[in-house]
Design an enzyme around this catalytic site. Structure first.
Site, PDB file in Angstrom:
ATOM      1  N   ARG A  68       0.792  -1.242   0.000  1.00 15.01           N
ATOM      2  CA  ARG A  68       0.000   0.000   0.000  1.00 15.01           C
ATOM      3  C   ARG A  68       0.826   1.293   0.000  1.00 15.01           C
ATOM      4  O   ARG A  68       0.246   2.380  -0.070  1.00 15.01           O
ATOM      5  CB  ARG A  68      -0.979   0.050   1.183  1.00 15.01           C
ATOM      6  CG  ARG A  68      -2.077  -0.994   1.107  1.00 15.01           C
ATOM      7  CD  ARG A  68      -3.311  -0.556   1.847  1.00 15.01           C
ATOM      8  NE  ARG A  68      -3.067  -0.272   3.255  1.00 15.01           N
ATOM      9  CZ  ARG A  68      -3.935   0.362   4.042  1.00 15.01           C
ATOM     10  NH1 ARG A  68      -5.085   0.783   3.558  1.00 15.01           N
ATOM     11  NH2 ARG A  68      -3.645   0.561   5.320  1.00 15.01           N
ATOM     12  N   ASP A  69       2.149   1.219   0.095  1.00 17.45           N
ATOM     13  CA  ASP A  69       2.925   2.466   0.048  1.00 17.45           C
ATOM     14  C   ASP A  69       4.273   2.239  -0.645  1.00 17.45           C
ATOM     15  O   ASP A  69       5.305   2.712  -0.179  1.00 17.45           O
ATOM     16  CB  ASP A  69       3.129   3.021   1.459  1.00 17.45           C
ATOM     17  CG  ASP A  69       3.552   4.494   1.442  1.00 17.45           C
ATOM     18  OD1 ASP A  69       3.213   5.206   0.461  1.00 17.45           O
ATOM     19  OD2 ASP A  69       4.215   4.941   2.388  1.00 17.45           O
ATOM     20  N   LEU A  70       4.241   1.526  -1.757  1.00 16.24           N
ATOM     21  CA  LEU A  70       5.463   1.275  -2.513  1.00 16.24           C
ATOM     22  C   LEU A  70       5.879   2.552  -3.235  1.00 16.24           C
ATOM     23  O   LEU A  70       5.094   3.153  -3.971  1.00 16.24           O
ATOM     24  CB  LEU A  70       5.232   0.160  -3.534  1.00 16.24           C
ATOM     25  CG  LEU A  70       6.487  -0.341  -4.248  1.00 16.24           C
ATOM     26  CD1 LEU A  70       7.343  -1.169  -3.310  1.00 16.24           C
ATOM     27  CD2 LEU A  70       6.105  -1.150  -5.483  1.00 16.24           C
TER      28      LEU A  70
END
Length: 276
Positions: A68-70
């Site tokens: 979810r936060d690459l």
């Protein structure tokens, strides 16, 4: 996964990480001096390493993990420039047969967030694929997901799609990459565009991406218009009034169960803490 151990004492909760001397990827690809140290061979190795890491999280781990936060600042580099995916503070676990999750807590980094997640709170392995596509385009071009082009701010996906359609995609390649396989660079731009397509179903899985990167003989599909491209239906109907230059989701673009949540600027993650 980088955790080497943990420590619990009273209210203290400490994670011990592997020491990675080269900091994060963004310190190299966006730095006018350091970027020359990342030739194409190293960049291609980094792209492949990130892809295999995501494949492990999505398919080979005991529980399916959605990051979810690459983004570039969450890719750490060891002394041999091997990439390590870091910062799982926003990750979600899926059970084996689960394919999608929904949340009213939209957290992450604007510019890397898939449209279905940014606007409706829907996340899946394909939202990580979208972030990976943005990251690939950044690695090949040396440009951030939004950059200044003369007096205007241009989005990298729009820039990539326009050049792809006009047959000038080679002009996007980072100028410091004077040597290296131009075929591989163009193939990575192609794969990046496939990953950021507006329709979730049209994005490849990470298993397909790893295969595309490892087999030059595999024929790639023709990408369609990416999400957030100027004039796309998603951009016009959902983003023009909500995100734009304000980097904010408004109440009009959220479902009734969701609240107005600010998105991050300058690639800084927005995290809303709650027990898991």
């Amino acid at each position: 996964m980088l955790t080497e151990g943990f420590c619990l004492q009273g209210i203290e909760r400490l994670l011990i990480y592997e020491f990675l001397p080269n900091a994060s990827l963004d310190h190299f690809i966006f730095d006018p001096i350091k970027r020359v140290h990342l030739n194409w061979e190293k960049r291609y190795k980094i792209i492949g390493g990130i892809a295999r890491g995501l494949l492990y999280l999505h398919e080979d781990s005991r529980l399916r993990i959605i990051h979810r936060d690459l983004k570039a600042s969450n890719i750490l580099l060891d002394d041999e420039m091997n990439p390590k995916i870091s910062d799982f503070g926003m990750a979600r676990l899926f059970v084996v047969d689960q394919t999608q999750g929904n949340t009213s807590r939209i957290v992450g980094t604007y510019g890397y967030m898939a449209p279905e997640y940014a606007m409706r709170g829907h996340f899946s392995v394909k939202s990580d694929v979208f972030s990976f596509g943005v990251l690939v385009l950044e690695i090949v071009t040396g440009k951030k997901n939004s950059f200044r082009n003369g007096n205007d701010i241009e989005h990298l996906m729009s820039h990539a799609w326009r050049n792809w359609r006009e047959g000038t995609a080679q002009d996007m390649i980072d100028p410091v990459l004077s040597s290296g396989s131009a075929t591989e660079m163009m193939r990575c731009i192609h794969i990046g565009l496939l990953c950021v397509q507006e329709n979730v179903a049209e994005r490849p899985t990470m298993a397909s991406v790893v295969l595309m990167l490892s087999s030059s003989s595999l024929t790639l599909q023709i990408p369609s218009q990416p999400a957030f491209f100027m004039n796309s239906s998603t951009y016009q109907s959902d983003l023009s009034s909500s995100m734009g230059h304000n980097s904010r989701v408004t109440e009009s673009s959220l479902s009734e169960s969701e609240t107005m949540i600010p998105l991050s600027q300058n690639e800084v993650s927005i995290t809303e803490l709650y027990p898991r």
